[in-house]
Enzyme design. Structure first.
Site, short mmCIF file in Angstrom:
data_model
loop_
_atom_site.label_atom_id
_atom_site.label_comp_id
_atom_site.label_asym_id
_atom_site.label_seq_id
_atom_site.Cartn_x
_atom_site.Cartn_y
_atom_site.Cartn_z
N LYS A 165 16.52 -27.81 -7.36
CA LYS A 165 17.34 -28.38 -6.50
C LYS A 165 17.47 -27.43 -4.83
O LYS A 165 16.90 -26.98 -4.07
CB LYS A 165 18.71 -28.86 -6.52
CG LYS A 165 18.90 -29.05 -5.23
CD LYS A 165 19.79 -31.10 -5.28
CE LYS A 165 20.87 -31.46 -4.42
NZ LYS A 165 21.42 -31.63 -4.79
N GLU A 196 20.64 -23.28 15.34
CA GLU A 196 20.77 -23.59 13.86
C GLU A 196 21.30 -21.98 13.14
O GLU A 196 21.39 -21.92 13.81
CB GLU A 196 19.39 -23.63 13.62
CG GLU A 196 18.48 -25.18 13.98
CD GLU A 196 18.56 -26.60 13.44
OE1 GLU A 196 19.28 -26.21 12.02
OE2 GLU A 196 18.58 -27.33 13.37
N SER A 230 29.72 -34.11 1.31
CA SER A 230 28.19 -33.36 1.77
C SER A 230 28.98 -33.33 3.14
O SER A 230 29.14 -33.99 3.98
CB SER A 230 27.12 -33.59 1.41
OG SER A 230 26.56 -34.83 1.58
C1 LIG Z 1 28.51 -25.58 7.70
C2 LIG Z 1 28.03 -26.35 7.20
C3 LIG Z 1 26.37 -27.12 7.94
C4 LIG Z 1 25.86 -27.79 7.42
N1 LIG Z 1 25.04 -29.07 8.32
C5 LIG Z 1 24.05 -29.32 7.95
C6 LIG Z 1 22.79 -30.28 8.45
O1 LIG Z 1 23.83 -30.50 9.88
N2 LIG Z 1 21.72 -30.99 8.10
C7 LIG Z 1 22.50 -30.30 6.83
O2 LIG Z 1 20.44 -31.66 5.97
N3 LIG Z 1 22.43 -29.76 5.76
C8 LIG Z 1 23.52 -29.12 6.44
N4 LIG Z 1 24.31 -28.64 5.77
C9 LIG Z 1 24.03 -28.34 4.00
C10 LIG Z 1 24.20 -29.08 3.28
O3 LIG Z 1 25.52 -29.32 3.21
C11 LIG Z 1 23.99 -29.11 2.05
O4 LIG Z 1 22.67 -28.67 1.69
C12 LIG Z 1 24.66 -29.51 1.01
O5 LIG Z 1 24.01 -29.38 -0.52
C13 LIG Z 1 23.39 -30.44 0.72
O6 LIG Z 1 24.44 -31.78 -0.52
P1 LIG Z 1 23.96 -32.40 -1.60
O7 LIG Z 1 24.01 -31.00 -3.20
O8 LIG Z 1 24.55 -33.41 -1.60
O9 LIG Z 1 22.20 -32.18 -1.16
C14 LIG Z 1 24.99 -27.27 5.88
C15 LIG Z 1 26.03 -26.92 5.06
C16 LIG Z 1 27.39 -26.37 6.00
C17 LIG Z 1 28.08 -25.37 4.86
#
Ligand SMILES: Cc1cc2nc3c(=O)[nH]c(=O)nc-3n(C[C@H](O)[C@H](O)[C@H](O)COP(=O)(O)O)c2cc1C
Length: 508
Positions: free
Chosen positions: A395, A286, A175
């Site tokens: 989710k 953000e 992730s």
């Molecule tokens: C460019 C980008 C940056 C991201 N930055 C963050 C971040 O800094 N913090 C965060 O919690 N999620 C961030 N996300 C979102 C998570 O990657 C996303 O919610 C992901 O589904 C979380 O993974 P999980 O399904 O394993 O919970 C970002 C996504 C993208 C595409």
């Protein structure tokens, strides 16, 4: 030239992705020296806002020769190449650059019904060409760009993929979540308990051991798309990525822990996430285009014990802020695909889900399948209430502020269509259904900085359909437009003679 067996796919290999962007005129290699102290970021920000070519910065002030690192800006920004605005998203998923939003969602969700292909382990890969260990690592000496003037530090990780595994090895999560440089050997970043990385971190806490971890940059483009997707807990992203690419991802073992990383990654940081040590982090601009300058928050330290990288490595970055950057083209779009699956699995008559990029990952447009909807013999209130509970209780629902329900005469990927439908068919109060039993991500400005509610911050389903659309198979109205107001033979005549009249080519 037809791709040979040996040519990797763009979705499976960043370098091939870049070769293809260059061939299509959607990559700009910048050889002139740029300053990582904001010049680089300002260029990239302007690129997002003008939908210019993705910049590949080769000559960054402070870079040591051809070592760490080159920087790729706007890896999944929008494109101004004619007819391929979504080209970088499409190419990341193995589609032609001309794919539509509908094609993209279909491709992502189509892979869900394919056999998941677990990654295959190989002994060696390009990412092992160069290795640094222990005290040879100095994160502060890297030419890490400062992304925005009000950020609390230099964010090295904005578009890399963290890999962590449960203590029993049964579940591996890939992730994206941000990290800032803390000192020579540490990064620092938030770990949100609701996210899978947070759930796995809790398991290591329960065991009382620091969490083994790897952070991979320049992974296969399909992998980074899925790294930003809220797929169900317990599912390995790697297997799904294999299904999406049509081939298992090749992985190699880390040098200092048991994590497996993509063999063709550009750069891998490996180490452990501390259970006890924290450091100040942020703020960072953000994804919704606001930052409240000031206080940092204490977040866990990520200790880097080794760095491996390939020759002339590339660090992809995302400069968060106003649309359109990767929080919108990757995260929001992958949420939309996941919400479509959630609706369809719950038996709702839904055809398509999209997040208008301009809504900064907060609005989701849900298009119904009208024939199926009518056959349900339901009504607006019952349908929207049911849909709201299913979607907001899921989710990805935590990230979603506002849902717009549209019919089949509205293209959910067109903001023009959405505004037309909302303004003309959604009656304030009557066609809006509020939900306050589900939480919201506090990053949304009206949640974190808005009026404090008596109970919880609300979410809304806005029905942009008229009551008759729940009952009548045929739409009772005709549309006032070139397509709606003239017979097809007149449309064809005007199209054929358009340039003879003296007009230029039509742009959408
Ligand atoms: C460019 C980008 C940056 C991201 N930055 C963050 C971040 O800094 N913090 C965060 O919690 N999620 C961030 N996300 C979102 C998570 O990657 C996303 O919610 C992901 O589904 C979380 O993974 P999980 O399904 O394993 O919970 C970002 C996504 C993208 C595409």
């Amino acid at each position: 030239m037809a791709p040979s067996e040996k040519t990797p796919s763009a979705a499976g290999d960043l370098r091939q992705f870049l070769n293809e962007l260059q061939d299509e005129g959607d990559l700009l290699v910048i050889k002139e020296e740029v300053d990582p102290a904001m010049e680089l970021a300002a260029i990239t920000r302007r690129v997002y806002e003008t939908e210019e070519k993705a910049p590949l910065f080769e000559n960054i002030k402070g870079r040591q020769g051809d070592g760490l690192f080159r920087v790729l800006g706007a890896p999944v920004g929008l494109s101004r190449v004619p007819d391929q605005r979504l080209g970088r998203i499409a190419k990341s998923l193995g589609l032609p650059s001309t794919a539509s939003g509908q094609d993209i969602i279909k491709k992502i969700n189509g892979a869900k019904s394919l056999k998941y292909l677990a990654p295959v382990e190989v002994d060696i890969g390009p990412v092992k060409e160069f290795k640094l260990f222990g005290d040879d690592i100095d994160l502060e000496a890297l030419p890490t760009p400062l992304l925005h003037q009000h950020d609390g530090g230099k964010f090295l990780e904005t578009f890399g993929m963290h890999i962590v595994q449960t203590p029993d090895g049964s579940w591996t999560n890939w992730s994206i979540t941000r990290n800032m440089v803390h000192d020579k050997r540490h990064l620092v970043g938030p770990i949100i308990p609701k996210q899978d990385i947070g759930q796995i971190y809790q398991m290591w806490k329960d065991k009382g051991e620091d969490m083994p971890w790897a952070l991979c940059f320049g992974v296969p483009p399909a992998a980074i798309m899925v790294g930003g997707m809220p797929i169900p807990k317990g599912v390995d992203e790697a297997g799904f990525i294999g299904a999406l690419i049509g081939k298992p991802v090749e992985v190699v073992k880390c040098e200092t822990n048991g994590i497996r990383v993509p063999a063709n990654a550009e750069i891998v940081f490996e180490g452990t996430v501390s259970l006890t040590e924290t450091g100040p982090e942020g703020p960072m601009m953000e994804y919704h285009g606001h930052v409240w300058p000031g206080q940092a928050k204490q977040c866990p330290l990520f200790k880097v014990n080794a760095i491996t990288y390939r020759a002339d490595p590339i660090l992809p970055i995302c400069i968060t802020g106003r649309a359109t950057e990767e929080s919108h083209t990757v995260w929001a779009l992958m949420i939309a695909a996941e919400v479509l699956t959630i609706c369809q699995s719950a038996g709702l008559p839904v055809k398509m889900v999209w997040c208008p990029f301009e809504s900064h990952a907060i609005w989701y447009v849900i298009q119904v399948d009208r024939a199926k909807l009518v056959s349900l013999k339901t009504n607006m209130a019952d349908f929207c209430t049911k849909l709201g509970h299913i979607v907001f209780g899921s989710k990805p629902g935590w990230y979603m502020g506002k849902v717009f329900v549209v019919g089949e005469d509205v293209d959910p990927t067109s903001l023009r269509d959405l505004i037309w439908a909302e303004s003309t068919r959604c009656e304030p109060g009557t066609s809006e259904f509020l939900f306050d039993e589900y939480g919201n991500i506090p990053l949304i400005p009206y949640v974190g900085h808005g009026v404090k509610p008596e109970r919880n911050h609300k979410k809304v389903v806005k029905c942009c359909m008229l009551p008759s659309e729940f009952v009548d198979e045929e739409l009772a109205w005709k549309v006032g437009s070139f397509r709606g107001s003239y017979p097809t033979d007149v449309q064809a005549l005007v199209e054929r003679k358009w340039e003879n009249y003296g007009f230029g080519p039509v742009r959408d």
